[in-house]
Design an enzyme around this catalytic site. Structure first.
Site, short mmCIF file in Angstrom:
data_model
loop_
_atom_site.label_atom_id
_atom_site.label_comp_id
_atom_site.label_asym_id
_atom_site.label_seq_id
_atom_site.Cartn_x
_atom_site.Cartn_y
_atom_site.Cartn_z
CD1 TRP A 1 -0.98 2.35 2.28
CD2 TRP A 1 -2.78 1.77 1.08
NE1 TRP A 1 -1.86 3.42 2.30
CE2 TRP A 1 -2.97 3.08 1.58
CE3 TRP A 1 -3.79 1.19 0.29
CZ2 TRP A 1 -4.12 3.83 1.31
CZ3 TRP A 1 -4.93 1.94 0.04
CH2 TRP A 1 -5.10 3.24 0.55
CD GLN A 2 2.49 5.05 -4.00
OE1 GLN A 2 3.44 5.69 -3.56
NE2 GLN A 2 2.24 4.93 -5.30
CG ASN A 3 -1.68 6.82 2.37
OD1 ASN A 3 -1.08 5.87 2.85
ND2 ASN A 3 -2.10 7.82 3.12
CG ASP A 4 -1.21 11.18 2.42
OD1 ASP A 4 -2.11 10.54 1.87
OD2 ASP A 4 -1.33 11.74 3.52
CD1 TRP B 1 -3.34 4.48 5.04
CD2 TRP B 1 -4.95 4.10 6.56
NE1 TRP B 1 -3.23 5.44 6.02
CE2 TRP B 1 -4.21 5.23 6.96
CE3 TRP B 1 -6.02 3.68 7.36
CZ2 TRP B 1 -4.49 5.95 8.14
CZ3 TRP B 1 -6.31 4.38 8.52
CH2 TRP B 1 -5.55 5.50 8.90
CD1 TRP C 1 0.17 7.77 10.26
CD2 TRP C 1 -1.60 9.13 10.43
NE1 TRP C 1 -0.92 7.00 10.59
CE2 TRP C 1 -2.02 7.80 10.71
CE3 TRP C 1 -2.55 10.15 10.48
CZ2 TRP C 1 -3.35 7.48 11.01
CZ3 TRP C 1 -3.87 9.84 10.80
CH2 TRP C 1 -4.26 8.52 11.05
CB SER C 2 1.28 13.10 5.68
OG SER C 2 0.93 12.07 4.79
CG ASP D 1 -1.36 15.64 7.38
OD1 ASP D 1 -0.84 14.63 7.89
OD2 ASP D 1 -2.52 15.64 6.91
N1 DQQ Z 1 -3.07 10.44 5.26
C1 DQQ Z 1 -3.93 11.57 5.44
C2 DQQ Z 1 -3.11 12.48 6.28
C3 DQQ Z 1 -2.41 11.56 7.20
C4 DQQ Z 1 -2.07 10.42 6.30
C5 DQQ Z 1 -4.33 12.17 4.11
C6 DQQ Z 1 -2.10 9.10 6.99
O1 DQQ Z 1 -3.87 13.41 6.99
O2 DQQ Z 1 -1.26 12.13 7.78
O3 DQQ Z 1 -4.58 11.21 3.13
O4 DQQ Z 1 -1.78 8.06 6.11
#
Ligand code: DQQ
Length: 549
Positions: free
Chosen positions: A19-22, A46, A83-84, A148
């Site tokens: 998995w990848q996100n931000d 996630w 986190w981000s 963030d």
């Molecule tokens: N993803 C959210 C952020 C958070 C991160 C936005 C957690 O607010 O820090 O997609 O994976």
């Protein structure tokens, strides 16, 4: 399907698996591009407690080598997730990362990390000092709504500033913190932005752009005459990214919008992309003097599909970003390095008229990895359909009601990509021109409803109005990048973008076709058409050598 390869992209950023996100902490440092991202090393979904910072390096923003994770949940101040956050290059040369940790109490706090060895050209290992967190949870913010941190910028008073998203007494707020030493941070009483309307915002960013349409990027601390600022926010409620251009005052740490009529509700601000991207983040690329934006595009099929594939999530191609001459809208364009992947090319030798109902195959270039640029000249606007005022409110709905197969006056015209031989599957990217009094409105759509015959896939129409004067320009351009499960389009020279995820079944066994079409009664002319097959980049797979430019 062959598991991990189904839908895997050839030149969009993905880790080898999982998995990848931000996008997190992109930077250019010491001759190397670094890209970090929210990563679950343990699986394709996630997982709140298992987020790490994945890390890759590149010499050209196109080919990437995977390194070990840079930051993992191991300390009391991040044991429940890293986190981000963002990277800042400090004077004297070393980068610092600020990120959100989910601490042992399950509260969100802001932490700092530094390279263990700044002389390591790859910055492989990161040190998290034990004095973390540098910003604990404030008393007026709930434990799950503080996160963030942005890239820091220097004010003229010599203090660093960052923004952090928080909910303060129920109000979604973009907080500003100041620091002299990057360790002790003090919150400014007034937030940079606050809104009751939209719920929690995430991933805030404030960055400068040149005011007069120059495509040159600015380092995050630039201010002064000729400089405007962009406030970017991700809204949880809609899972969309929005921005507002404005004036930033570093004495008060205040932001005054260039379009105050859009109000405080971020959902009425401008969109980076009318498709499916979130949590975008930009950085200043000192190598090419440009600002580059990254954004996450989630999958649109099911979690069961993610697990079967073993991965989920891609990044958009890195986009150069600048402010249009109008001082209000951003323009975006794929970084020029993507063009190094261009191989087999087909082009048009002379203008080609597309009459009502035309559907012309672009012969000679096909498949799932293409880059196509086309210019449509609209000789007359006479036949433009009348716009009903309420249509302005919901362009996405309008794209659904007036899809590519619904004939119009001026348009729909555009591209059909990822089409099966029998056209059962196809994705249409198109424009339609409407008339309102004596003004014209250009709608841009990507219609996914026929993109795949598979069930259980989210296949909406996407769309937005393009802020372009069609009466003056007479021409509207479209560039579309196709990459297996991504159709990423740039309308009107980067004034409107639509990124979509597609899962055509035919592509697993047969070639995809591509067309230009016109379904309006008025003819349009294709004055330019160039299409290329794109080679696959090396993205975190295989045992590539590092290309250091
Ligand atoms: N993803 C959210 C952020 C958070 C991160 C936005 C957690 O607010 O820090 O997609 O994976």
């Amino acid at each position: 399907t062959d598991g991990i390869h189904a839908g895997r992209t050839a030149y969009h950023f993905q880790p080898a698996k999982n998995w990848q996100n931000d996008p997190n902490g992109p930077m250019y440092f010491n001759g190397m591009y670094h890209f970090f991202y929210q990563y679950n090393p343990h699986g394709a979904l996630w997982d709140i407690g298992n987020l790490s910072w994945g890390h890759s390096v590149s010499g050209d923003l196109v080919n990437w080598a995977a390194l070990d994770t840079a930051i993992d949940p191991t300390a009391p101040f991040d044991i429940n997730g890293c986190w981000s956050g963002s990277a800042t290059i400090l004077p004297g040369g070393a980068p610092a990362i600020l990120y959100t940790g989910i601490d042992a109490n399950h509260e969100q706090v802001q932490n700092v990390a530094f390279p263990k060895n700044p002389a390591d050209p790859l910055l492989r290992e990161w040190h998290k000092p034990s004095y973390n967190p540098v910003i604990p949870l404030p008393a007026d913010v709930p434990g799950d709504k503080f996160r963030d941190p942005s890239t820091a910028w220097l004010g003229r008073d010599g203090l660093w500033r960052i923004t952090v998203s928080a909910e303060v007494n129920g109000v979604a707020s973009t907080l500003v913190y100041r620091s002299a030493d990057f360790l002790r941070w003090e919150r400014n009483a007034a937030p940079l932005h606050a809104s009751r309307a939209a719920g929690m915002v995430e991933c805030p960013d404030l960055f400068p752009v040149m005011l007069h349409g120059e495509e040159v990027g600015l380092d995050t601390s630039e201010t002064g005459a000729g400089v405007s600022h962009v406030l970017k926010l991700s809204v949880m409620d809609t899972l969309q990214d929005y921005y507002m251009v404005g004036r930033y005052d570093d004495a008060a740490d205040a932001f005054s919008p260039a379009e105050p009529e859009r109000g405080d509700d971020v959902r009425n601000w401008r969109r980076f992309d009318y498709g499916h991207v979130y949590a975008s983040k930009s950085f200043f690329d000192a190598r090419k003097n440009r600002r580059v934006l990254w954004a996450w595009a989630n999958e649109s099929d099911s979690q069961a599909d993610d697990i079967a594939r073993g991965w989920s999530g891609v990044q958009t191609v890195p986009r150069k970003l600048w402010l249009d001459k109008d001082g209000k809208q951003l323009r975006q364009w794929p970084i020029e390095e993507i063009e190094t992947l261009r191989r087999k090319r087909v082009g048009l030798h002379r203008n080609k008229a597309l009459h009502a109902g035309a559907m012309n195959e672009i012969v000679g270039v096909g498949g799932s990895q293409v880059d196509v640029e086309v210019a449509f000249r609209v000789p007359s606007l006479e036949a433009a359909e009348a716009l009903e005022p309420n249509w302005l409110l919901d362009p996405q709905k309008l794209c659904g009601e007036k899809g590519a197969s619904v004939p119009g006056g001026v348009g729909p015209f555009g591209l059909i990509v990822m089409a099966s031989g029998d056209l059962q599957e196809h994705t249409a990217v198109f424009f339609r021109v409407f008339k309102q009094d004596d003004r014209y409105k250009v709608l841009m759509c990507t219609d996914l409803t026929r993109s795949s015959t598979r069930a259980g896939v989210y296949k909406p129409p996407y769309g937005g109005f393009v802020d372009v004067d069609i009466k003056e320009h007479k021409t509207i351009k479209l560039r579309t990048l196709v990459d297996h499960s991504v159709v990423e389009s740039y309308g009107a020279e980067g004034r409107a973008c639509i990124t979509a995820r597609v899962y055509p079944e035919h592509a697993e066994t047969s070639n995809s076709h591509m067309f230009v079409f016109n379904n309006g009664t008025d003819k349009v002319k294709v004055t330019r058409l160039e299409a290329w097959e794109l080679a696959a980049a090396t993205v975190n797979v295989g045992d590539q050598g590092l290309m250091i430019v």
